[in-house]
Design an enzyme around this catalytic site. Structure first.
Site, short mmCIF file in Angstrom:
data_model
loop_
_atom_site.label_atom_id
_atom_site.label_comp_id
_atom_site.label_asym_id
_atom_site.label_seq_id
_atom_site.Cartn_x
_atom_site.Cartn_y
_atom_site.Cartn_z
N HIS A 1 31.82 -21.34 23.63
CA HIS A 1 32.75 -20.31 24.11
C HIS A 1 34.15 -20.48 23.53
O HIS A 1 34.94 -19.54 23.55
CB HIS A 1 32.80 -20.30 25.65
CG HIS A 1 33.48 -21.47 26.28
ND1 HIS A 1 32.81 -22.61 26.67
CD2 HIS A 1 34.78 -21.69 26.59
CE1 HIS A 1 33.66 -23.47 27.20
NE2 HIS A 1 34.88 -22.93 27.16
N ASP B 1 25.98 -23.98 25.06
CA ASP B 1 27.44 -23.93 24.97
C ASP B 1 27.95 -25.00 24.02
O ASP B 1 28.87 -25.77 24.32
CB ASP B 1 28.11 -24.07 26.34
CG ASP B 1 29.57 -23.62 26.30
OD1 ASP B 1 29.97 -22.96 25.32
OD2 ASP B 1 30.32 -23.96 27.23
N GLY C 1 41.78 -25.29 27.58
CA GLY C 1 42.26 -26.13 26.49
C GLY C 1 41.52 -27.45 26.41
O GLY C 1 41.50 -28.11 25.37
N ASN C 2 40.88 -27.86 27.54
CA ASN C 2 40.04 -29.05 27.53
C ASN C 2 38.63 -28.76 27.02
O ASN C 2 37.92 -29.68 26.59
CB ASN C 2 39.91 -29.65 28.94
CG ASN C 2 41.11 -30.48 29.34
OD1 ASN C 2 41.86 -30.12 30.24
ND2 ASN C 2 41.30 -31.61 28.67
N SER C 3 38.21 -27.50 27.08
CA SER C 3 36.86 -27.15 26.66
C SER C 3 36.59 -27.60 25.24
O SER C 3 37.41 -27.39 24.34
CB SER C 3 36.65 -25.64 26.77
OG SER C 3 36.64 -25.21 28.10
#
Length: 199
Positions: free
Chosen positions: A52, A86, A156-158
């Site tokens: 994503h 993902d 932003g951590n993804s």
């Protein structure tokens, strides 16, 4: 007068682990804006992130950039993307990158300390710590699909690393559900990378 004291060995060791993880973590930017994080999976320029994070990326949408910890910028090529898992693989034209140490998510136990590094809200290399709540059980189809931990993640951590106390990456952060961080287990990530990465 403030008297300096030597830091506790645990504190010093943890700071060293964080320092290494920051080197292994990249910032992903699209159209000039931060979009998430990634993990240097191989020193030859292979980077893992969340699907994503790179949604819509491809030849028709150039401009994806990888920013290393030393602030070097590289254009990224989308190698593979699996929206069900993902996960996505990116490649950059760089060599001798500081690849992450990959841990075994099957060996995780509830209560273990974990860390996450990422770039939430424009904060480069931000670190959070927590404990594992649940992890996929080896050889079982029932049970959690994700590594679950009480890490306080944010946009932003993804795509960034979830690592154990030794700095070994045991998952790729994907989302927050009910105040728990969910990460794709490192075993799943490694299988995906081996299947889809160029030889």
């Amino acid at each position: 007068m403030v008297v300096g004291e030597r830091p506790h060995p645990l504190t010093s060791d943890l700071a060293d682990v964080v320092g290494r993880l920051r080197q292994n973590t990249v910032e992903l930017r699209s159209m000039g804006r931060a979009s998430g994080s990634g993990v240097i999976w191989r020193s030859d320029g292979l980077i893992v992130t969340s699907a994503h994070v790179v949604a819509g990326a491809g030849p028709a949408r150039p401009g994806a950039q990888v920013v290393l910890a030393d602030r070097r910028h590289f254009p990224a090529t989308l190698v593979a993307c699996d929206r069900e898992l993902d996960l996505a693989l990116l490649s950059v034209e760089a060599r001798d990158l500081p690849a992450a140490l990959i841990g075994d998510s099957d060996r995780l136990r509830a209560g273990e300390l974990v860390l996450a590094v990422g770039h939430p809200f424009g904060l480069v290399g931000a670190v959070v710590t927590g404990v594992v709540h649940a992890a996929p059980a080896p050889g079982r189809h029932a049970g959690p699909r994700w590594v679950q931990a009480d890490l306080r993640l944010a946009p932003g951590n993804s795509g960034g690393p979830m690592a154990d106390a030794g700095g070994r990456v045991v998952g790729v952060n994907a989302m927050i559900v009910g105040r728990l961080a969910l990460a794709v287990p490192s075993r799943v990530v490694e299988t995906f990378a081996m299947r889809c990465a160029p030889r």
